[in-house]
Design a protein around this motif. Structure first.
Motif, short mmCIF file in Angstrom:
data_model
loop_
_atom_site.label_atom_id
_atom_site.label_comp_id
_atom_site.label_asym_id
_atom_site.label_seq_id
_atom_site.Cartn_x
_atom_site.Cartn_y
_atom_site.Cartn_z
N PRO A 192 4.20 4.61 -1.99
CA PRO A 192 4.71 3.49 -2.79
C PRO A 192 5.67 3.99 -3.87
O PRO A 192 5.68 5.17 -4.22
CB PRO A 192 3.44 2.93 -3.42
CG PRO A 192 2.53 4.10 -3.54
CD PRO A 192 2.82 4.97 -2.35
N ASP A 193 6.48 3.09 -4.40
CA ASP A 193 7.35 3.41 -5.53
C ASP A 193 6.59 3.08 -6.81
O ASP A 193 6.74 2.00 -7.40
CB ASP A 193 8.66 2.63 -5.45
CG ASP A 193 9.69 3.11 -6.46
OD1 ASP A 193 9.28 3.74 -7.47
OD2 ASP A 193 10.87 2.85 -6.26
N CYS A 194 5.74 4.00 -7.21
CA CYS A 194 4.88 3.78 -8.38
C CYS A 194 5.68 3.68 -9.67
O CYS A 194 5.31 2.93 -10.58
CB CYS A 194 3.83 4.89 -8.48
SG CYS A 194 2.64 4.87 -7.12
N THR A 231 -3.87 -6.37 -9.84
CA THR A 231 -2.60 -7.04 -10.11
C THR A 231 -1.78 -7.12 -8.82
O THR A 231 -1.73 -6.15 -8.05
CB THR A 231 -1.81 -6.27 -11.20
OG1 THR A 231 -2.59 -6.24 -12.39
CG2 THR A 231 -0.48 -6.91 -11.48
N ASP A 232 -1.16 -8.25 -8.59
CA ASP A 232 -0.39 -8.48 -7.37
C ASP A 232 0.62 -7.37 -7.13
O ASP A 232 1.40 -7.03 -8.03
CB ASP A 232 0.32 -9.83 -7.46
CG ASP A 232 0.95 -10.24 -6.16
OD1 ASP A 232 0.33 -10.02 -5.10
OD2 ASP A 232 2.08 -10.76 -6.19
N GLY A 233 0.59 -6.80 -5.94
CA GLY A 233 1.55 -5.76 -5.56
C GLY A 233 1.22 -4.37 -6.06
O GLY A 233 1.96 -3.43 -5.81
N SER A 234 0.12 -4.22 -6.77
CA SER A 234 -0.23 -2.90 -7.34
C SER A 234 -0.46 -1.88 -6.24
O SER A 234 -1.21 -2.13 -5.29
CB SER A 234 -1.49 -3.00 -8.20
OG SER A 234 -1.88 -1.70 -8.62
N PRO A 235 0.15 -0.69 -6.38
CA PRO A 235 -0.13 0.38 -5.42
C PRO A 235 -1.40 1.16 -5.79
O PRO A 235 -1.85 2.00 -5.02
CB PRO A 235 1.10 1.28 -5.55
CG PRO A 235 1.54 1.10 -6.97
CD PRO A 235 1.22 -0.34 -7.31
N VAL A 241 -5.73 6.96 -7.43
CA VAL A 241 -5.62 6.97 -5.98
C VAL A 241 -4.71 5.79 -5.66
O VAL A 241 -4.90 4.69 -6.19
CB VAL A 241 -7.00 6.79 -5.29
CG1 VAL A 241 -6.82 6.63 -3.79
CG2 VAL A 241 -7.91 7.96 -5.62
N VAL A 242 -3.66 6.05 -4.86
CA VAL A 242 -2.71 4.98 -4.52
C VAL A 242 -2.75 4.71 -3.02
O VAL A 242 -3.02 5.59 -2.22
CB VAL A 242 -1.27 5.28 -4.96
CG1 VAL A 242 -1.18 5.49 -6.45
CG2 VAL A 242 -0.70 6.47 -4.23
N ARG A 243 -2.47 3.45 -2.69
CA ARG A 243 -2.43 3.07 -1.29
C ARG A 243 -1.00 3.21 -0.76
O ARG A 243 -0.05 2.91 -1.46
CB ARG A 243 -2.86 1.63 -1.04
CG ARG A 243 -3.14 0.76 -2.19
CD ARG A 243 -3.57 -0.63 -1.76
NE ARG A 243 -3.78 -1.63 -2.73
CZ ARG A 243 -4.48 -1.56 -3.85
NH1 ARG A 243 -5.00 -0.44 -4.21
NH2 ARG A 243 -4.64 -2.57 -4.64
N GLY A 244 -0.92 3.62 0.45
CA GLY A 244 0.38 3.67 1.12
C GLY A 244 0.66 2.37 1.84
O GLY A 244 -0.18 1.46 1.90
#
Length: 139
Positions: A6-8, A97-101, A130-133
């Motif tokens: 994602p573009d964090c 939050t909507d769209g959060s990675p 931890v971020v989702r792809g």
């Protein structure tokens, strides 16, 4: 199928702009403008990607710098840095939050005062997530 990062930075900059509207002339970006002179508050967000975890996401760190005001008047900068830290570690809010990675903040460090600028106050922090792809077709 492929898993893309994602573009964090972009998401976090937009999130902070949406949640901090009461600081006059605040700039939020992923780099310090070349002509930045300290005359306005500035938040800079940088990605520090980590390893892929079980092909579902990544360990991820955000490095965040808050700059502005003067070293003689550091309280507004320190207060803004604490507020940024609180927003970025709000669990479960940041993940829901909507769209959060971000899945969940796992640890953080700071905000810590940083030297190097003789006039402008500066604080730095890191927040680990931890971020989702995003799953995409590789056709």
């Amino acid at each position: 199928m492929i898993l893309t990062q994602p573009d964090c930075e972009l998401w976090t900059c937009d999130y902070l702009r949406a949640h901090i509207r009461d600081v006059p002339d605040l700039q939020v970006d992923n780099r310090t403008p070349d002509d930045y002179d300290g005359s306005c508050p500035l938040i800079v967000v940088n990605d520090i990607p980590g390893p892929l975890i079980h092909n579902i996401g990544w360990d991820w760190t955000l490095g965040v710098t808050v700059r502005g005001w003067t070293k003689q008047n550091s309280k507004p900068c320190k207060d803004l840095a604490r507020r940024v830290h609180a927003l970025l570690t709000a669990d479960p809010d940041i993940a829901l939050t909507d769209g959060s990675p971000f899945c969940v903040p796992s640890s953080s460090s700071g905000p810590t005062p940083v030297g190097g600028d003789p006039l402008t106050c500066r604080y730095y922090m890191t927040i680990d997530y931890v971020v989702r792809g995003t799953i995409e077709s590789n056709d």
